[in-house]
Design a protein around this motif. Sequence first.
Motif, PDB file in Angstrom:
ATOM      1  N   LEU A   1      79.245  16.082   5.232  1.00 19.65           N
ATOM      2  CA  LEU A   1      79.013  16.783   6.544  1.00 19.65           C
ATOM      3  C   LEU A   1      78.346  18.201   6.212  1.00 19.65           C
ATOM      4  N   GLN A   2      78.527  18.913   5.049  1.00 18.61           N
ATOM      5  CA  GLN A   2      77.982  20.077   4.825  1.00 18.61           C
ATOM      6  C   GLN A   2      76.328  19.671   4.758  1.00 18.61           C
ATOM      7  N   ASP A   3      75.882  18.502   4.064  1.00 23.95           N
ATOM      8  CA  ASP A   3      74.539  18.232   3.957  1.00 23.95           C
ATOM      9  C   ASP A   3      73.881  18.191   5.226  1.00 23.95           C
ATOM     10  N   ALA A   4      74.708  17.552   6.541  1.00 28.80           N
ATOM     11  CA  ALA A   4      74.285  17.542   7.685  1.00 28.80           C
ATOM     12  C   ALA A   4      74.028  18.689   8.415  1.00 28.80           C
ATOM     13  N   PHE A   5      74.912  19.691   8.052  1.00 27.43           N
ATOM     14  CA  PHE A   5      74.936  20.966   8.564  1.00 27.43           C
ATOM     15  C   PHE A   5      73.419  21.657   7.967  1.00 27.43           C
ATOM     16  N   VAL A   6      73.320  21.274   6.809  1.00 31.06           N
ATOM     17  CA  VAL A   6      71.836  21.999   6.208  1.00 31.06           C
ATOM     18  C   VAL A   6      70.762  21.582   6.866  1.00 31.06           C
ATOM     19  N   ALA A   7      71.100  20.099   7.034  1.00 32.13           N
ATOM     20  CA  ALA A   7      69.740  19.363   7.655  1.00 32.13           C
ATOM     21  C   ALA A   7      69.660  20.012   9.249  1.00 32.13           C
TER      22      ALA A   7
ATOM     23  N   GLY B   1      77.892  15.393  17.981  1.00 30.22           N
ATOM     24  CA  GLY B   1      78.986  15.012  17.023  1.00 30.22           C
ATOM     25  C   GLY B   1      78.284  13.642  16.329  1.00 30.22           C
ATOM     26  N   GLY B   2      77.902  12.769  17.385  1.00 26.68           N
ATOM     27  CA  GLY B   2      77.255  11.537  16.765  1.00 26.68           C
ATOM     28  C   GLY B   2      75.917  11.647  15.916  1.00 26.68           C
ATOM     29  N   TRP B   3      75.171  12.678  16.121  1.00 26.66           N
ATOM     30  CA  TRP B   3      74.084  13.296  15.085  1.00 26.66           C
ATOM     31  C   TRP B   3      74.688  13.668  13.758  1.00 26.66           C
ATOM     32  N   LEU B   4      75.776  14.427  13.885  1.00 25.10           N
ATOM     33  CA  LEU B   4      76.297  14.939  12.577  1.00 25.10           C
ATOM     34  C   LEU B   4      76.757  13.969  11.837  1.00 25.10           C
ATOM     35  N   PHE B   5      77.258  13.147  12.443  1.00 23.78           N
ATOM     36  CA  PHE B   5      78.088  11.764  11.911  1.00 23.78           C
ATOM     37  C   PHE B   5      77.156  11.017  11.114  1.00 23.78           C
ATOM     38  N   VAL B   6      76.150  10.529  11.607  1.00 28.20           N
ATOM     39  CA  VAL B   6      75.198   9.514  11.363  1.00 28.20           C
ATOM     40  C   VAL B   6      74.369   9.994  10.021  1.00 28.20           C
ATOM     41  N   VAL B   7      73.805  11.472  10.220  1.00 28.06           N
ATOM     42  CA  VAL B   7      73.175  12.367   9.285  1.00 28.06           C
ATOM     43  C   VAL B   7      74.013  12.408   7.817  1.00 28.06           C
ATOM     44  N   ALA B   8      75.412  12.544   8.225  1.00 26.59           N
ATOM     45  CA  ALA B   8      76.570  12.680   7.127  1.00 26.59           C
ATOM     46  C   ALA B   8      76.693  11.192   6.528  1.00 26.59           C
ATOM     47  N   VAL B   9      76.668  10.269   7.287  1.00 27.20           N
ATOM     48  CA  VAL B   9      76.795   8.979   6.645  1.00 27.20           C
ATOM     49  C   VAL B   9      75.615   8.539   5.851  1.00 27.20           C
ATOM     50  N   ARG B  10      74.418   8.912   6.168  1.00 25.75           N
ATOM     51  CA  ARG B  10      73.351   8.551   5.439  1.00 25.75           C
ATOM     52  C   ARG B  10      73.372   9.130   4.256  1.00 25.75           C
ATOM     53  N   SER B  11      73.779  10.541   4.262  1.00 26.07           N
ATOM     54  CA  SER B  11      73.875  11.653   2.940  1.00 26.07           C
ATOM     55  C   SER B  11      74.585  10.961   2.130  1.00 26.07           C
ATOM     56  N   ALA B  12      75.977  10.334   2.711  1.00 27.15           N
ATOM     57  CA  ALA B  12      76.882  10.040   1.757  1.00 27.15           C
ATOM     58  C   ALA B  12      76.449   8.841   0.885  1.00 27.15           C
ATOM     59  N   ARG B  13      75.539   8.072   1.617  1.00 27.34           N
ATOM     60  CA  ARG B  13      75.095   6.728   0.849  1.00 27.34           C
ATOM     61  C   ARG B  13      73.981   7.110  -0.380  1.00 27.34           C
ATOM     62  N   ARG B  14      73.208   8.089   0.169  1.00 22.68           N
ATOM     63  CA  ARG B  14      72.331   8.695  -0.838  1.00 22.68           C
ATOM     64  C   ARG B  14      73.051   9.497  -2.119  1.00 22.68           C
ATOM     65  N   GLY B  15      74.082   9.975  -1.761  1.00 19.92           N
ATOM     66  CA  GLY B  15      74.750  10.917  -2.717  1.00 19.92           C
ATOM     67  C   GLY B  15      75.832  10.198  -3.562  1.00 19.92           C
ATOM     68  N   LEU B  16      75.772   8.886  -3.427  1.00 19.99           N
ATOM     69  CA  LEU B  16      76.812   8.229  -4.199  1.00 19.99           C
ATOM     70  C   LEU B  16      76.457   8.370  -5.694  1.00 19.99           C
ATOM     71  N   GLY B  17      75.518   8.374  -6.224  1.00 17.10           N
ATOM     72  CA  GLY B  17      75.110   8.518  -7.729  1.00 17.10           C
ATOM     73  C   GLY B  17      75.037  10.006  -8.021  1.00 17.10           C
ATOM     74  N   ARG B  18      74.819  11.029  -7.294  1.00 18.34           N
ATOM     75  CA  ARG B  18      74.930  12.304  -7.736  1.00 18.34           C
ATOM     76  C   ARG B  18      76.348  12.857  -7.921  1.00 18.34           C
ATOM     77  N   GLN B  19      77.340  12.193  -7.473  1.00 13.93           N
ATOM     78  CA  GLN B  19      78.648  12.508  -7.832  1.00 13.93           C
ATOM     79  C   GLN B  19      78.991  12.938  -9.149  1.00 13.93           C
ATOM     80  N   LEU B  20      78.308  12.387  -9.953  1.00 15.44           N
ATOM     81  CA  LEU B  20      78.598  12.591 -11.361  1.00 15.44           C
ATOM     82  C   LEU B  20      78.182  13.958 -12.058  1.00 15.44           C
TER      83      LEU B  20
END
Lengths: 156, 245
Positions: A36-42, A55-74
Amino acid sequence: MITKERWAELYRLEFPRVYRALLAVLRDPDRALDALQDAFVAGLRKPPAADDALGGWLFVVAVRSARRGLGRQLLRLDHARSRVSKDEIEASLDRMEVGRLLAGLTERQRAMVVAQFYLGLDHREIARHFGVKSGTVSATLAQAKARMRAEVRNAS
Amino acid sequence: MLPELSIERIFRRELDSLPLPPEGSWTPNRTSTRRSIPLAVLVVAAMVVLVVGAAITIREAGDAAATGRRGPSTAPLLNVPHPTCLRGGCNVYRSDAFGYGIVLPENWRVAPPVPGATAPTGRLDRVEFTRQTPDEWTRAFGVGLVVPWDVVVEVRERRGALARDVAQADGCGASPCVAGETTLSQSPAYIASWPISPLLRMNAYYIERGDRMLVLRYVTEVGRDGPHGVTERTLQQIVDSISLD
């Protein structure tokens, strides 16, 4: 022109609803907050063209960001940002009827189901936000509902 | 078949009970960024980007000079559009947060927030729509925070007050006030109009919506029309266009 202050204000208004929607999809408070913070910055960089269903825009941008961010959690060092842990959220969701219904779905199905039933978006809006055809949304939601029905039958 | 209305209710009831993180963490905090990649990694990455970028820039500059054309700019947009133009034309404002939409004539826009202004207690939201240019708007600003010929939509906490009470608190009553009932978007509205100076008149609509009060206001100048052909009929049409969820 939207100012940064106005964007922050709109974001704060939508935060509770979108964050909870993300929790239902991702089942992880840190991932939900990151996304969600990524969506805020976007939105600061390039706000949505329309503010209907912001809300829908924030939600979808955040969902996409979460998918991209799976690897960087490390790379993350501060795991304990949220007061509530992932385990606690998962336990809460498992106690909920909704959480149990969503647990049997794929992440994409969960995202569309939550967009429809919690955020109140219709098929057309979901299709627009996710960048897919309305038919794809209908098919995904139909599969998701079939699984949820099966879950209800199994439980009863 | 699943009963969808019930499902929506269950989703709201259950998911609304999930805890939120502390409000201070809602927006990114750059001093304690969550992606705390070691500084050395960032420095090395930045150096690589700079070197590669410089090489590309030199090459593109050479190409551009050779062909006499400019390369594309990738600079971020500074003037971002406000997020209120939607559905094909830039003339509908919708507030999902407060459940209303309003149609604006062409060339109307959302006025910027008033610098330094603090919201009075109980006011949840305020949006001002104007036809005036930014310069005109800045010069016209005043008169109880409503620029004449603008339309202001406010959402306030109702705290059990009736529309009539709120109108009186706003000034209808202390001044000779014309008041009555009307309907906006199929909802009953209390309408009031009173002079705020010898040359200016306040017109306000109050709609009770549960624990909130939606207030639409505009100020007209007595005996003249507004800038850019705006008339009281224009403002009335904007008010009449409101749709409530």
